[in-house]
Design a protein around this motif. Structure first.
Motif, PDB file in Angstrom:
ATOM      1  N   GLY A 106       0.807  -1.206   0.000  1.00  0.00           N
ATOM      2  CA  GLY A 106       0.000   0.000   0.000  1.00  0.00           C
ATOM      3  C   GLY A 106       0.847   1.265   0.000  1.00  0.00           C
ATOM      4  O   GLY A 106       2.055   1.243  -0.244  1.00  0.00           O
ATOM      5  N   THR A 107       0.204   2.389   0.291  1.00  0.00           N
ATOM      6  CA  THR A 107       0.877   3.684   0.220  1.00  0.00           C
ATOM      7  C   THR A 107       2.085   3.749   1.152  1.00  0.00           C
ATOM      8  O   THR A 107       3.171   4.190   0.751  1.00  0.00           O
ATOM      9  CB  THR A 107      -0.115   4.816   0.583  1.00  0.00           C
ATOM     10  OG1 THR A 107      -1.231   4.757  -0.305  1.00  0.00           O
ATOM     11  CG2 THR A 107       0.543   6.166   0.460  1.00  0.00           C
ATOM     12  N   MET A 108       1.927   3.268   2.383  1.00  0.00           N
ATOM     13  CA  MET A 108       3.034   3.317   3.334  1.00  0.00           C
ATOM     14  C   MET A 108       4.176   2.404   2.898  1.00  0.00           C
ATOM     15  O   MET A 108       5.356   2.789   2.937  1.00  0.00           O
ATOM     16  CB  MET A 108       2.554   2.927   4.736  1.00  0.00           C
ATOM     17  CG  MET A 108       3.619   3.092   5.809  1.00  0.00           C
ATOM     18  SD  MET A 108       2.972   2.793   7.473  1.00  0.00           S
ATOM     19  CE  MET A 108       1.805   4.151   7.614  1.00  0.00           C
ATOM     20  N   GLY A 109       3.827   1.217   2.429  1.00  0.00           N
ATOM     21  CA  GLY A 109       4.854   0.296   1.950  1.00  0.00           C
ATOM     22  C   GLY A 109       5.590   0.834   0.733  1.00  0.00           C
ATOM     23  O   GLY A 109       6.804   0.643   0.582  1.00  0.00           O
ATOM     24  N   PHE A 110       4.856   1.531  -0.144  1.00  0.00           N
ATOM     25  CA  PHE A 110       5.477   2.110  -1.333  1.00  0.00           C
ATOM     26  C   PHE A 110       6.449   3.225  -0.937  1.00  0.00           C
ATOM     27  O   PHE A 110       7.540   3.339  -1.505  1.00  0.00           O
ATOM     28  CB  PHE A 110       4.387   2.650  -2.259  1.00  0.00           C
ATOM     29  CG  PHE A 110       4.887   3.147  -3.585  1.00  0.00           C
ATOM     30  CD1 PHE A 110       5.859   2.467  -4.293  1.00  0.00           C
ATOM     31  CD2 PHE A 110       4.366   4.316  -4.136  1.00  0.00           C
ATOM     32  CE1 PHE A 110       6.311   2.934  -5.530  1.00  0.00           C
ATOM     33  CE2 PHE A 110       4.805   4.785  -5.357  1.00  0.00           C
ATOM     34  CZ  PHE A 110       5.787   4.095  -6.053  1.00  0.00           C
ATOM     35  N   GLU A 111       6.074   4.039   0.041  1.00  0.00           N
ATOM     36  CA  GLU A 111       6.973   5.091   0.514  1.00  0.00           C
ATOM     37  C   GLU A 111       8.254   4.490   1.085  1.00  0.00           C
ATOM     38  O   GLU A 111       9.360   5.001   0.825  1.00  0.00           O
ATOM     39  CB  GLU A 111       6.267   5.948   1.567  1.00  0.00           C
ATOM     40  CG  GLU A 111       5.149   6.822   1.001  1.00  0.00           C
ATOM     41  CD  GLU A 111       4.376   7.557   2.075  1.00  0.00           C
ATOM     42  OE1 GLU A 111       4.658   7.315   3.277  1.00  0.00           O
ATOM     43  OE2 GLU A 111       3.490   8.365   1.726  1.00  0.00           O
TER      44      GLU A 111
END
Length: 202
Positions: free
Chosen positions: A137-142
């Motif tokens: 998700g967004t946090m993992g992508f960051e």
């Protein structure tokens, strides 16, 4: 004379990304939302590993599950893009992978006649590389971007091995995207030709 085919120019924005990851495509209004899903998959590109839904107001459009019924759920296979556009919809939502929860905003930028010499759907433009599948998700992508863009990051080697090679967040793999969307256009043209032939038209 039959009414000319119409196409919608759509901007696909992956929500909660900065700088924004976006794509612009042209899709026939006669296309199903299932085909639009496949266009988005090709344009990002994602790998089409996971479930998806479109949402317009309270109504969801999915691949129906015969064991689960909901009065606000419709079939993405039988709903045409034109059904949304013709009732005045200018933006709607698309979610891919309910685990990573990639939420997109689909904006209808323009509607007009299709050009007879152009095969649709087609990819027009975009910016930045889409997230890898199953990145978290967004946090993992960051966290992934933090690791792969810093040469001395302690997790850089492991992240690149997991991904399978280098990852340039600013890169747009136009060749791969255009090939994927063109494949959908060819499949659609073959289907249309078979439909016309089946009806005995010249």
């Amino acid at each position: 004379m039959p009414e000319p085919s119409r196409i919608a120019r759509l901007r696909i924005t992956l929500d909660d990304t900065e700088p924004t990851i976006w794509r612009t495509v042209e899709v026939p209004l006669a296309a199903s939302l299932k085909l639009l899903h496949e266009v988005i998959q090709a344009a990002m590109p994602f790998q089409n590993y996971h479930l998806f839904e479109f949402q317009e107001g309270a109504v969801r459009y999915v691949i129906p599950d015969p064991e689960w019924h909901d009065g606000n759920t419709r079939s993405a296979k039988s709903t045409k893009l034109g059904a949304l556009v013709d009732r005045g919809t200018t933006a709607f939502a698309y979610t891919y992978d309910f685990g990573d929860n990639w939420q997109h905003t689909i904006t209808v930028e323009e509607v007009g006649p299709a050009h007879p010499a152009i095969a649709y759907p087609r990819f027009l433009d975009g910016a930045r590389r889409a997230p890898p599948e199953d990145v978290g998700g967004t946090m993992g992508f960051e966290e992934f971007l933090e690791a792969v863009t810093k040469p001395r990051h302690r997790e850089r080697k492991g992240m690149l091995e997991w991904y399978g090679g280098p990852f340039d967040p600013d890169g747009l793999d136009r060749e791969t995207i255009e090939a994927g969307v063109s494949k959908l256009a060819r499949r659609r043209a073959i289907g249309q030709a078979a439909f016309v032939k089946g009806r005995g038209r010249p």
